[in-house]
Design a protein around this motif. Structure first.
Motif, PDB file in Angstrom:
ATOM      1  N   HIS A   1       0.796  -1.293  -0.067  1.00 31.12           N
ATOM      2  CA  HIS A   1      -0.013   0.063   0.125  1.00 31.12           C
ATOM      3  C   HIS A   1       0.786   1.272  -0.002  1.00 31.12           C
ATOM      4  CE1 HIS A   1      -3.400  -2.419   0.370  1.00 31.12           C
ATOM      5  NE2 HIS A   1      -4.052  -1.599   0.764  1.00 31.12           N
TER       6      HIS A   1
ATOM      7  N   HIS B   1      -2.392  -9.281  -4.098  1.00 30.54           N
ATOM      8  CA  HIS B   1      -3.286 -10.091  -4.629  1.00 30.54           C
ATOM      9  C   HIS B   1      -2.669 -10.640  -5.915  1.00 30.54           C
ATOM     10  CE1 HIS B   1      -6.051  -8.947  -1.564  1.00 30.54           C
ATOM     11  NE2 HIS B   1      -6.128  -7.836  -2.086  1.00 30.54           N
TER      12      HIS B   1
ATOM     13  N   ASP C   1      -7.751  -7.254   3.810  1.00 33.54           N
ATOM     14  CA  ASP C   1      -7.927  -6.528   2.617  1.00 33.54           C
ATOM     15  C   ASP C   1      -9.311  -6.952   1.830  1.00 33.54           C
ATOM     16  OD1 ASP C   1      -6.442  -4.409   0.764  1.00 33.54           O
ATOM     17  OD2 ASP C   1      -7.538  -5.708  -0.589  1.00 33.54           O
TER      18      ASP C   1
ATOM     19  N   HIS D   1     -10.398  -7.004  -1.325  1.00 28.43           N
ATOM     20  CA  HIS D   1     -10.223  -7.619  -2.484  1.00 28.43           C
ATOM     21  C   HIS D   1      -9.274  -9.043  -2.356  1.00 28.43           C
ATOM     22  CE1 HIS D   1     -11.093  -3.527  -4.021  1.00 28.43           C
ATOM     23  NE2 HIS D   1     -11.832  -4.218  -4.487  1.00 28.43           N
TER      24      HIS D   1
ATOM     25  N   SER E   1      -2.929  -1.644 -10.313  1.00 30.74           N
ATOM     26  CA  SER E   1      -3.922  -2.350  -9.384  1.00 30.74           C
ATOM     27  C   SER E   1      -4.116  -3.795  -9.272  1.00 30.74           C
ATOM     28  CB  SER E   1      -5.452  -1.651  -9.314  1.00 30.74           C
ATOM     29  OG  SER E   1      -6.085  -2.218  -9.949  1.00 30.74           O
ATOM     30  N   CYS E   2      -4.518  -4.341  -8.235  1.00 28.23           N
ATOM     31  CA  CYS E   2      -4.934  -5.608  -8.393  1.00 28.23           C
ATOM     32  C   CYS E   2      -5.970  -5.960  -9.415  1.00 28.23           C
ATOM     33  CB  CYS E   2      -5.297  -5.952  -6.633  1.00 28.23           C
ATOM     34  SG  CYS E   2      -6.565  -5.003  -6.214  1.00 28.23           S
TER      35      CYS E   2
ATOM     36  N   CYS F   1       0.367  -0.533  -4.805  1.00 30.34           N
ATOM     37  CA  CYS F   1      -0.909   0.290  -4.729  1.00 30.34           C
ATOM     38  C   CYS F   1      -1.052   1.418  -5.291  1.00 30.34           C
ATOM     39  CB  CYS F   1      -1.685   0.336  -3.657  1.00 30.34           C
ATOM     40  SG  CYS F   1      -1.667  -1.428  -2.990  1.00 30.34           S
TER      41      CYS F   1
ATOM     42  N   CYS G   1      -4.151   4.125  -6.231  1.00 31.66           N
ATOM     43  CA  CYS G   1      -5.390   3.460  -6.027  1.00 31.66           C
ATOM     44  C   CYS G   1      -6.003   3.718  -4.873  1.00 31.66           C
ATOM     45  CB  CYS G   1      -5.180   1.977  -6.228  1.00 31.66           C
ATOM     46  SG  CYS G   1      -6.667   1.077  -5.964  1.00 31.66           S
ATOM     47  N   VAL G   2      -5.600   3.831  -3.711  1.00 34.52           N
ATOM     48  CA  VAL G   2      -6.019   4.277  -2.592  1.00 34.52           C
ATOM     49  C   VAL G   2      -5.680   5.603  -1.948  1.00 34.52           C
ATOM     50  CG1 VAL G   2      -4.116   3.194  -0.970  1.00 34.52           C
ATOM     51  CG2 VAL G   2      -6.458   2.959  -0.213  1.00 34.52           C
TER      52      VAL G   2
ATOM     53  N   ASN H   1     -10.396  -0.183  -9.284  1.00 34.52           N
ATOM     54  CA  ASN H   1     -11.695  -0.952  -8.843  1.00 34.52           C
ATOM     55  C   ASN H   1     -12.643  -0.047  -7.913  1.00 34.52           C
ATOM     56  OD1 ASN H   1     -10.526  -1.165  -6.420  1.00 34.52           O
ATOM     57  ND2 ASN H   1      -9.801  -3.251  -6.681  1.00 34.52           N
TER      58      ASN H   1
ATOM     59  N   ARG I   1     -11.223   8.986  -3.379  1.00 38.79           N
ATOM     60  CA  ARG I   1     -10.658   7.775  -3.263  1.00 38.79           C
ATOM     61  C   ARG I   1      -9.175   7.919  -3.915  1.00 38.79           C
ATOM     62  NH1 ARG I   1     -10.362   2.195  -1.515  1.00 38.79           N
ATOM     63  NH2 ARG I   1      -8.737   1.182  -2.936  1.00 38.79           N
TER      64      ARG I   1
END
Ligand code: SF4
Lengths: 428, 170
Positions: A63, A101, A120, A122, A298-299, A359, A362-363, A381, A387
């Motif tokens: 992350h 992931h 997590d 996901h 991303s995942c 990540c 993404c976060v 996602n 976000r």
């Protein structure tokens, strides 16, 4: 029984389970990322000394890598010390792994029939490997580290049967966005979702992971794609362990069976518009949407096939002057393969910036945060308010091909409008 | 929750809509705060920063369906709890948020009609075990789901940590 029922029954030591039954099940694998620090704190608060089984715990930094602040650096350090003290050998430090992931399957940690929990949401992605995989909170994980078991309510199951096939420029991402748009953000709340049908069986393992990953965004507890020869072939070189198989019984009971004709219903790329993943529209219905930043990673969509399609779209083009393209390979391994195959060369030549495997933005923590008033198209996602940065920024979720095409056009764009040639024939 | 008391009384301090996700409850940028009590400072920080200042201990937050959907971040439940929220009442909950709340000892009540049946400032009485909400201000009952036995057990212990601690001693 359905796949979810079979795995829970096995893990709970029962012959049979039924929906809504509460069972205590043994956990086969417990995964955490940086929030292992929260888990560690709860674990110590409980008064526990040793984890139940260090070989079943996997810890992966993703992350905030490399550490973006002194606070994160201290967190990383505390986890490294804990991992060493507990003898947890499945530890993927900065530069050794990538997004959790991706790292789990890539290193043979997940196999059909396993019960996997992760701190997590996901974690659900690993249903693409036939495992019952679900997200839990940190304190709950501390309980797992102590006891190796957890209570579960047996979920009801949905089956989503996808007929037909995915047309050119329509990917697994478009299919799952379409399904989420149809069912809604809570359309599969607490449910186990089994994807099957000819369109699904034709998908690569990487594409199947897109489906299970995004099933989270319609509230699913677990999601599965079929365990077939395609998957077994993917898994065999990764693990010396025996690889089992799992499939639903013929008379398995489904609360709902949803049939989708992919060729007809999902005939073009789909986009999730701000600020909800179920706010899905076909690309052609959206007007002119100017793009400040495009994120590929991303995942969900940071795998080799995603980088490949993006490279094919941007090859010979340049990223629009007013747009930034941020590319994040999902793991070190994918990074190396994409380097080797020239995808990254093509992307960088076009004007993309490559982030380290993790990540990233993404976060909304670092490496590409959005300012107020900015608009982003992203292969990730979630497009919730704030976000990826300012609460006054806008995020559109789309496939890697649409992300790449939009980066070139500087506005939301169909890849066919950028690439004229048949993508299968093009060499990069 | 005080000493395993399954009856709560408090005031509704906020009534929110559907799909209040964990990024709204606790933005991702503050996830590197792992001290649970400190998470309260960032409750609803981006979207509803005014709520936190208005909360008194034991106040209730009411919402529509799918409250706490999104990420598994436990900080979302921790921030509510340590900001003083006595219970969250919603039409439905994101699965992981629901478990996190119970595990941290924050009561969560499923009541599809709560949003329509309460306004900010109303006094409520909740019976967690029985699944009953009384709106004392409006003098009416609101139907709620009774919690699973396992959840009641955890809440009564004050959450998973005290529950496991007690188990280890026993
Ligand atoms: S890439 Fe995004 S969604 Fe995936 S694990 Fe990282 S932060 Fe979560």
């Amino acid at each position: 029984m359905t796949i979810a029922e079979k795995i829970l029954a096995r893990a709970a030591g029962l012959h049979q389970v039924v929906p809504d039954q509460v069972v205590t099940a043994r956990v086969d694998l417990a995964m955490s990322h940086e929030n292992a620090d929260l888990v560690r704190k709860s674990f110590l608060e409980i008064g526990a000394l040793r984890v139940w089984d260090p070989t079943r715990i996997v810890i992966i930094f993703d992350h905030r890598i490399p550490a973006e602040s002194e606070r994160t650096a201290a967190t990383h350090k505390a986890i490294r010390e804990f991992v060493a003290a507990q003898g947890i050998s499945n530890f993927y430090d900065v530069g050794r792994g990538g997004i959790c992931h991706q790292v789990l399957p890539e290193n043979g940690h997940v196999r059909p029939g396993m019960l996997v929990v992760g701190t997590d949401s996901h974690t659900i992605t690993h249903g693409a490997f036939g495992s019952f995989a679900t997200g839990i909170g940190a304190t709950e994980m501390a309980g797992v580290w102590c006891e190796g078991a957890l209570w579960f309510k047996v979920p009801h199951s949905f089956r989503i049967d996808v007929q037909g096939q995915l047309e050119q420029w329509v990917s697994a991402k478009d299919l799952i966005l379409y399904i989420i748009g149809k069912l809604g953000a809570d359309g599969a709340d607490y449910r186990a979702v089994e994807f099957d049908g000819p369109a699904i069986r034709r998908l690569s393992v990487a594409s199947r992971m897109v489906l299970t990953n995004l099933a989270m965004e319609m509230g699913a507890k677990v999601a599965f794609t079929p365990v077939d020869e395609e998957l077994l072939e993917y898994l065999r070189p990764l693990t010396p362990q025996k690889i089992g198989s799992i499939a639903p019984d013929r008379d398995a009971h489904y609360e709902r069976i949803i049939t989708i004709d992919a060729s007809r219903e999902v005939s073009e790329p789909q986009v999730a518009c701000p600020h909800a993943v179920d706010n899905v529209r076909p690309l052609s219905e959206l007007g002119e949407v100017a793009i400040d930043q495009a994120v590929l990673g991303s995942c969900t969509n940071g795998r080799l096939e995603d980088l490949e399609v993006a490279a094919r779209v941007v090859a010979g083009n340049t990223i629009c002057e007013r747009t930034r393209l941020v590319v994040i390979p999902a793991s070190q391994q994918i990074y190396r393969e994409a380097l080797h195959l020239g995808y990254l060369e093509t992307l960088v030549a076009a004007g993309a910036i490559i982030n380290p495997p993790g990540c990233g933005p993404c976060v909304g923590v670092h490496q590409g945060i959005l300012a107020a008033g900015e608009t982003c198209v992203s292969s990730t996602n979630r497009n919730f308010v704030g976000r990826m940065g300012s609460k006054d920024s806008q995020v559109y979720l789309a496939s890697p091909a649409v992300v790449a095409a939009s980066a070139v056009a500087g506005r939301l764009a169909h890849p066919a409008s950028i690439v004229q040639e048949d993508p299968c024939l093009m060499e990069i | 929750m005080p000493d395993g008391n399954l009856k709560l009384r408090g005031v509704v301090r906020a009534v929110l809509g559907d799909h209040v996700d964990t990024d709204i409850i606790y933005p991702g940028r503050y996830l590197n705060i792992t001290d649970r009590e400190k998470t309260a400072e960032h409750l609803f920080a981006l979207s509803y920063p005014e709520i936190r200042g208005s909360l008194a201990a034991g106040d209730f937050v009411v919402a529509g369906k799918n409250f706490g959907c999104g990420s598994s971040r436990e900080q979302a439940a921790a921030a509510l709890k340590f900001a003083g929220v006595g219970a969250v009442i919603a039409g439905s909950f994101g699965r992981i948020f629901f478990r996190n709340a119970i595990n941290l000892g924050l009561p969560v009540v499923i009541a599809p009609e709560a949003r329509a049946g309460c306004a900010v400032g109303d006094q409520l009485e909740i019976d967690l075990g029985a699944g009953e909400i009384r709106n004392l201000t409006g003098n009416r009952s609101i139907l709620a789901a009774a919690l699973d036995r396992k959840c009641v057990e955890l809440l009564a212990a004050g959450g998973l940590i005290p529950y496991l601690k007690a188990k280890r001693v026993a």
